[in-house]
Design a protein around this motif. Structure first.
Motif, mmCIF file in Angstrom:
data_model
loop_
_atom_site.group_PDB
_atom_site.id
_atom_site.type_symbol
_atom_site.label_atom_id
_atom_site.label_comp_id
_atom_site.label_asym_id
_atom_site.label_seq_id
_atom_site.Cartn_x
_atom_site.Cartn_y
_atom_site.Cartn_z
ATOM 1 N N PRO A 58 1.619 -8.830 7.297
ATOM 2 C CA PRO A 58 0.947 -7.689 6.680
ATOM 3 C C PRO A 58 0.733 -7.905 5.179
ATOM 4 C CG PRO A 58 2.678 -6.950 8.169
ATOM 5 C CD PRO A 58 2.828 -8.437 8.044
ATOM 6 N N LEU B 100 9.372 -2.141 17.406
ATOM 7 C CA LEU B 100 8.278 -2.644 18.224
ATOM 8 C C LEU B 100 7.672 -1.524 19.068
ATOM 9 C CD1 LEU B 100 6.667 -5.062 19.423
ATOM 10 C CD2 LEU B 100 8.519 -5.341 21.080
ATOM 11 N N ALA C 294 5.614 0.982 16.919
ATOM 12 C CA ALA C 294 4.318 0.475 16.481
ATOM 13 C C ALA C 294 3.315 0.432 17.631
ATOM 14 C CB ALA C 294 4.477 -0.903 15.859
ATOM 15 N N GLN D 127 -0.465 2.810 12.343
ATOM 16 C CA GLN D 127 0.138 1.686 13.043
ATOM 17 C C GLN D 127 0.431 0.538 12.082
ATOM 18 O OE1 GLN D 127 -1.817 -1.325 15.499
ATOM 19 N NE2 GLN D 127 -0.680 -0.553 17.271
ATOM 20 N N VAL E 298 3.818 -1.562 11.659
ATOM 21 C CA VAL E 298 3.865 -3.010 11.844
ATOM 22 C C VAL E 298 4.578 -3.668 10.666
ATOM 23 C CG1 VAL E 298 2.471 -5.115 11.957
ATOM 24 C CG2 VAL E 298 1.869 -3.145 13.368
ATOM 25 N N SER E 299 4.339 -3.177 9.464
ATOM 26 C CA SER E 299 5.037 -3.724 8.297
ATOM 27 C C SER E 299 6.541 -3.521 8.408
ATOM 28 C CB SER E 299 4.520 -3.063 7.018
ATOM 29 O OG SER E 299 3.173 -3.425 6.772
ATOM 30 N N LEU F 257 8.146 -3.276 11.244
ATOM 31 C CA LEU F 257 8.560 -4.195 12.309
ATOM 32 C C LEU F 257 8.719 -5.616 11.780
ATOM 33 C CD1 LEU F 257 8.968 -5.102 15.277
ATOM 34 C CD2 LEU F 257 6.466 -5.207 15.454
ATOM 35 N N PHE G 196 -1.248 -4.849 18.995
ATOM 36 C CA PHE G 196 -1.428 -4.647 17.565
ATOM 37 C C PHE G 196 -2.832 -4.956 17.090
ATOM 38 C CE2 PHE G 196 3.227 -5.808 17.712
ATOM 39 C CZ PHE G 196 3.650 -4.496 17.647
#
Length: 248
Positions: free
Chosen positions: A10, A118, A121, A131, A135-136, A138, A232
């Motif tokens: 990210p 996980l 997200a 999202q 994700v960042s 995660l 993702f």
């Protein structure tokens, strides 16, 4: 044969390397092809040696002591006389198909870490800012256990990761066809359920990698935000290499 798949990072997270992931993948891949030419050199030794070499290219310009460094999956297949040597590190896929069926080799240990992050997200529509923020979170959690016991292993700056790859050898006569695939090229099987592994090999052998990837893109386009198949990215980088072996 060598197939690599650089790990996405990210943009809002720190990166200790000034070169970037494409540079890292190119350096590792080029050097691995040369290092693996010698049949007497085990593939994990070749990978560990290459990681050390690339580490030296970073010195003086990059901070390698944290988790914010480029990384890549590695899948290798080498023909050595009457045998095939293989190495799989992280979640790309190696398929070995022969008279006894299709063997699937992949390393999914990354899915066993940061499970709560996980799931959170994946619960949101793909491509949204919400999202992306999760994700960042995660990736930050995954970096904390990357290349550590109890975590998961990937080619980055730790040569020891090579010792945790799936490695082995099989008689060449036991394999009629083989494929090396990044996870973006396996979605028709492991994400969308449209094909079996042997059927995916049939597409590769009969129509080629471009046809497999085109079919994957069509399915992805029918579910762009991951409503049916949570993921993702609508589309992920996809690479596929197929090799057939003559039978006696």
């Amino acid at each position: 044969m060598v197939v690599l798949d650089g790990l996405s990072a990210p943009r809002d997270l720190p990166m200790g390397c000034v070169h970037g992931t494409p540079w890292f993948v190119r350096e590792v891949g080029t050097r691995l092809l040369a290092a693996a030419e010698a049949a007497a050199v085990p593939l994990d030794d070749a990978l560990a040696s290459v990681i050390r070499e690339v580490n030296d290219l970073h010195r003086g310009t990059c901070a390698l002591d944290g988790g914010a460094v480029p990384a890549t999956t590695v899948t290798m297949l080498r023909e050595s006389g009457e045998q095939l040597d293989y190495l799989v590190l992280s979640d790309s896929v190696l398929l070995l198909d022969g008279p006894d069926g299709c063997t699937v080799l992949t390393d999914k240990r990354v899915d066993d870490v940061a499970g709560d992050q996980l799931a959170a997200a994946l619960a949101l529509p793909g491509g949204t800012a919400e999202q992306a923020a999760l994700v960042s979170i995660l990736v930050t959690a995954q970096r904390e256990v990357r290349n550590r016991p109890g975590g998961y292993w990937v080619a980055s700056t730790e040569p020891e990761a090579a010792r945790h790859a799936i490695t082995g050898s099989v008689p060449r006569s036991s394999v009629h066809r083989a494929a090396l695939l990044t996870d973006g090229a396996t979605r028709l099987v492991d994400t969308f359920g449209e094909l079996t592994w042997p059927e995916l090999l049939d597409v590769l052998q009969g129509d080629g990698p471009a046809a497999l990837i085109e079919r994957t893109r069509r399915t992805e386009a029918g579910d762009p935000v991951g409503e049916r198949w949570p993921r993702f990215k609508c589309s992920d980088d996809a690479t596929a290499v197929c090799r057939t072996f003559a039978t006696v």
